[in-house]
Scaffold this motif. Structure first.
Motif, PDB file in Angstrom:
ATOM      1  N   HIS A 174      -8.732 -21.805  46.427  1.00  0.00           N
ATOM      2  CA  HIS A 174      -9.657 -22.584  47.292  1.00  0.00           C
ATOM      3  C   HIS A 174     -11.081 -22.032  47.253  1.00  0.00           C
ATOM      4  CE1 HIS A 174      -5.938 -24.335  48.660  1.00  0.00           C
ATOM      5  NE2 HIS A 174      -5.521 -23.149  49.052  1.00  0.00           N
ATOM      6  N   HIS A 175     -11.508 -21.611  46.060  1.00  0.00           N
ATOM      7  CA  HIS A 175     -12.849 -21.006  45.920  1.00  0.00           C
ATOM      8  C   HIS A 175     -13.945 -21.926  46.465  1.00  0.00           C
ATOM      9  CE1 HIS A 175     -15.691 -18.566  43.130  1.00  0.00           C
ATOM     10  NE2 HIS A 175     -16.465 -19.420  43.786  1.00  0.00           N
ATOM     11  N   ASN A 176     -13.948 -23.166  45.987  1.00  0.00           N
ATOM     12  CA  ASN A 176     -15.001 -24.081  46.426  1.00  0.00           C
ATOM     13  C   ASN A 176     -14.830 -24.468  47.898  1.00  0.00           C
ATOM     14  OD1 ASN A 176     -17.285 -25.873  46.036  1.00  0.00           O
ATOM     15  ND2 ASN A 176     -15.787 -27.515  46.161  1.00  0.00           N
ATOM     16  N   ASN A 199     -23.209 -26.693  32.741  1.00  0.00           N
ATOM     17  CA  ASN A 199     -22.443 -27.762  33.397  1.00  0.00           C
ATOM     18  C   ASN A 199     -21.255 -27.146  34.140  1.00  0.00           C
ATOM     19  OD1 ASN A 199     -21.717 -27.367  30.430  1.00  0.00           O
ATOM     20  ND2 ASN A 199     -19.834 -28.167  31.313  1.00  0.00           N
ATOM     21  N   GLU A 200     -20.763 -27.860  35.140  1.00  0.00           N
ATOM     22  CA  GLU A 200     -19.592 -27.372  35.869  1.00  0.00           C
ATOM     23  C   GLU A 200     -18.334 -27.460  35.004  1.00  0.00           C
ATOM     24  OE1 GLU A 200     -21.537 -29.693  37.684  1.00  0.00           O
ATOM     25  OE2 GLU A 200     -22.440 -28.226  39.048  1.00  0.00           O
ATOM     26  N   ARG A 201     -17.427 -26.542  35.250  1.00  0.00           N
ATOM     27  CA  ARG A 201     -16.146 -26.529  34.540  1.00  0.00           C
ATOM     28  C   ARG A 201     -14.998 -27.018  35.411  1.00  0.00           C
ATOM     29  NH1 ARG A 201     -20.341 -24.153  31.691  1.00  0.00           N
ATOM     30  NH2 ARG A 201     -19.586 -22.823  30.004  1.00  0.00           N
ATOM     31  N   TYR A 202     -15.078 -26.736  36.700  1.00  0.00           N
ATOM     32  CA  TYR A 202     -13.883 -26.890  37.548  1.00  0.00           C
ATOM     33  C   TYR A 202     -13.999 -27.930  38.640  1.00  0.00           C
ATOM     34  CZ  TYR A 202     -12.908 -22.618  35.097  1.00  0.00           C
ATOM     35  OH  TYR A 202     -12.728 -21.711  34.105  1.00  0.00           O
ATOM     36  N   VAL A 203     -15.192 -28.237  39.112  1.00  0.00           N
ATOM     37  CA  VAL A 203     -15.279 -29.149  40.252  1.00  0.00           C
ATOM     38  C   VAL A 203     -14.900 -30.569  39.861  1.00  0.00           C
ATOM     39  CG1 VAL A 203     -16.904 -27.959  41.750  1.00  0.00           C
ATOM     40  CG2 VAL A 203     -17.778 -29.375  39.897  1.00  0.00           C
ATOM     41  N   GLU A 204     -14.225 -31.243  40.779  1.00  0.00           N
ATOM     42  CA  GLU A 204     -13.897 -32.654  40.595  1.00  0.00           C
ATOM     43  C   GLU A 204     -14.997 -33.490  41.251  1.00  0.00           C
ATOM     44  OE1 GLU A 204      -9.864 -32.858  42.048  1.00  0.00           O
ATOM     45  OE2 GLU A 204      -9.118 -31.969  40.176  1.00  0.00           O
ATOM     46  N   TRP A 244     -25.840 -15.477  41.905  1.00  0.00           N
ATOM     47  CA  TRP A 244     -27.058 -15.181  42.681  1.00  0.00           C
ATOM     48  C   TRP A 244     -27.042 -15.994  43.971  1.00  0.00           C
ATOM     49  CZ3 TRP A 244     -31.031 -11.896  42.908  1.00  0.00           C
ATOM     50  CH2 TRP A 244     -32.195 -12.269  43.582  1.00  0.00           C
ATOM     51  N   PHE A 245     -27.306 -15.333  45.073  1.00  0.00           N
ATOM     52  CA  PHE A 245     -27.248 -15.978  46.391  1.00  0.00           C
ATOM     53  C   PHE A 245     -28.493 -15.626  47.186  1.00  0.00           C
ATOM     54  CE2 PHE A 245     -23.134 -14.827  44.765  1.00  0.00           C
ATOM     55  CZ  PHE A 245     -22.471 -16.031  44.786  1.00  0.00           C
ATOM     56  N   GLU A 246     -28.987 -16.600  47.975  1.00  0.00           N
ATOM     57  CA  GLU A 246     -30.136 -16.358  48.870  1.00  0.00           C
ATOM     58  C   GLU A 246     -29.814 -16.888  50.260  1.00  0.00           C
ATOM     59  OE1 GLU A 246     -33.600 -16.874  45.395  1.00  0.00           O
ATOM     60  OE2 GLU A 246     -33.694 -18.100  47.203  1.00  0.00           O
ATOM     61  N   ALA A 295     -27.591 -20.297  49.697  1.00  0.00           N
ATOM     62  CA  ALA A 295     -27.952 -20.997  48.456  1.00  0.00           C
ATOM     63  C   ALA A 295     -27.422 -20.181  47.286  1.00  0.00           C
ATOM     64  CB  ALA A 295     -29.464 -21.147  48.360  1.00  0.00           C
ATOM     65  N   ARG A 296     -26.990 -20.861  46.223  1.00  0.00           N
ATOM     66  CA  ARG A 296     -26.367 -20.137  45.112  1.00  0.00           C
ATOM     67  C   ARG A 296     -26.785 -20.695  43.759  1.00  0.00           C
ATOM     68  NH1 ARG A 296     -22.472 -24.079  44.032  1.00  0.00           N
ATOM     69  NH2 ARG A 296     -21.415 -22.930  42.413  1.00  0.00           N
ATOM     70  N   ARG A 297     -26.732 -19.832  42.757  1.00  0.00           N
ATOM     71  CA  ARG A 297     -26.890 -20.306  41.378  1.00  0.00           C
ATOM     72  C   ARG A 297     -26.006 -19.453  40.474  1.00  0.00           C
ATOM     73  NH1 ARG A 297     -32.774 -20.989  39.282  1.00  0.00           N
ATOM     74  NH2 ARG A 297     -32.560 -18.861  38.501  1.00  0.00           N
ATOM     75  N   ARG A 349     -17.203  -9.783  35.648  1.00  0.00           N
ATOM     76  CA  ARG A 349     -16.497  -9.968  34.375  1.00  0.00           C
ATOM     77  C   ARG A 349     -15.021 -10.216  34.676  1.00  0.00           C
ATOM     78  NH1 ARG A 349     -17.664  -8.044  29.063  1.00  0.00           N
ATOM     79  NH2 ARG A 349     -15.793  -7.999  27.817  1.00  0.00           N
ATOM     80  N   LYS A 350     -14.452 -11.248  34.072  1.00  0.00           N
ATOM     81  CA  LYS A 350     -13.018 -11.516  34.232  1.00  0.00           C
ATOM     82  C   LYS A 350     -12.262 -10.967  33.022  1.00  0.00           C
ATOM     83  CE  LYS A 350     -13.095 -15.356  37.516  1.00  0.00           C
ATOM     84  NZ  LYS A 350     -12.947 -16.809  37.721  1.00  0.00           N
ATOM     85  N   ASN A 351     -10.936 -10.748  33.194  1.00  0.00           N
ATOM     86  CA  ASN A 351     -10.183 -10.060  32.139  1.00  0.00           C
ATOM     87  C   ASN A 351      -9.668 -11.021  31.056  1.00  0.00           C
ATOM     88  OD1 ASN A 351      -7.932 -11.286  33.247  1.00  0.00           O
ATOM     89  ND2 ASN A 351      -7.226  -9.446  34.333  1.00  0.00           N
ATOM     90  N   ASP A 368     -19.426 -11.722  32.415  1.00  0.00           N
ATOM     91  CA  ASP A 368     -19.211 -13.142  32.076  1.00  0.00           C
ATOM     92  C   ASP A 368     -20.101 -14.045  32.923  1.00  0.00           C
ATOM     93  OD1 ASP A 368     -17.161 -12.424  30.329  1.00  0.00           O
ATOM     94  OD2 ASP A 368     -15.642 -12.534  31.910  1.00  0.00           O
ATOM     95  N   PHE A 369     -20.392 -13.598  34.154  1.00  0.00           N
ATOM     96  CA  PHE A 369     -21.164 -14.417  35.100  1.00  0.00           C
ATOM     97  C   PHE A 369     -22.176 -13.544  35.836  1.00  0.00           C
ATOM     98  CE2 PHE A 369     -16.727 -15.847  35.026  1.00  0.00           C
ATOM     99  CZ  PHE A 369     -16.886 -17.128  34.536  1.00  0.00           C
ATOM    100  N   LEU A 370     -23.331 -14.131  36.112  1.00  0.00           N
ATOM    101  CA  LEU A 370     -24.291 -13.500  37.030  1.00  0.00           C
ATOM    102  C   LEU A 370     -24.401 -14.468  38.198  1.00  0.00           C
ATOM    103  CD1 LEU A 370     -27.007 -12.579  34.361  1.00  0.00           C
ATOM    104  CD2 LEU A 370     -25.105 -11.150  35.169  1.00  0.00           C
TER     105      LEU A 370
END
Ligand code: HEM
Length: 182
Positions: free
Chosen positions: A111-113, A56-61, A144-146, A124-126, A89-91, A140-142
């Motif tokens: 302003h990532h999104n 599930n998303e954590r940050y998007v409104e 993936w972009f196409e 496209a992303r996942r 990986r984040k610290n 922490d994250f993988l």
């Protein structure tokens, strides 16, 4: 089997050929010539395997999610013959923040999104999360972009812009694996 679990296998053959592995920060990954993205965690031989789950998303409104859902494209479009696997990986400082502090850095400050939305629908992303797995993971994250070859330059500019944000100040390991369909 968890239907949200995916494995990225670094191999010497497979559907995605490695164009280059860019060492962004922290330790890189062992060289491989191909990547295979598979559902689940099958027992197939590989040089390395990275696993993550969609979540599930954590940050998007709500308004951001509605916009994203309206324009984002799925994986596997025939014209999307280029891809990128970017494990991140984040610290500890990032993970010590509260949810609202992280959202503030992610979107209000970085302003990532909003930046990313400028590159949809061509990219496209996942997003796959590794911290939700029972086993310890080096990332922490993988991500993936196409995309199609004609959007490669746009993807490069997206990377440059995101890496210049305060959010990226918390990234301690990042490897960029650029791919083309084999
Ligand atoms: C998370 C959008 C490109 C790395 C997210 C989230 C959104 C998003 C909405 C948050 C999901 C949530 O609410 O939990 C986009 C869009 C992009 C894009 C629209 C355009 C293609 C990128 C790129 C990278 C990247 C190129 C890597 C270089 C990440 C990471 C997270 C993330 C690591 C997880 C952040 C965290 O939870 O701390 N992205 N993104 N994104 N994105 Fe992007």
């Amino acid at each position: 089997m968890n239907p949200r679990l995916y494995s990225f296998l670094g191999k010497q053959s497979g559907p995605w050929r490695v164009q280059r592995i860019v060492h962004v920060c922290g330790d890189t990954l062992p060289d491989v010539s191909h990547i295979e993205l598979v559902a689940g965690s099958p027992d197939v031989p590989s040089v390395w395997a990275l696993r993550g789950v969609t979540s599930n998303e954590r940050y998007v409104e709500r308004s951001e999610k509605t916009q994203l859902v309206a324009v984002q494209q799925g994986l596997g479009r025939p014209e999307a013959s280029r891809a990128a696997l970017i494990p991140i990986r984040k610290n500890a400082a990032w993970w010590a923040l509260t949810q609202d502090e992280r959202r503030q850095i992610f979107e209000d400050v970085s302003h990532h999104n909003a930046i990313g939305m400028e590159y949809l629908p061509p990219i496209a992303r996942r997003l796959h999360h590794c911290r939700d797995l029972p086993e310890e993971s080096p990332f922490d994250f993988l991500t993936w972009f196409e995309f199609a070859p004609e959007h490669e330059a746009a993807f490069d500019s997206l990377l440059t812009r995101l890496r210049a944000t305060p959010e990226w100040g918390y990234v301690e390991r990042e490897v960029e694996i650029r791919l083309e369909r084999a």
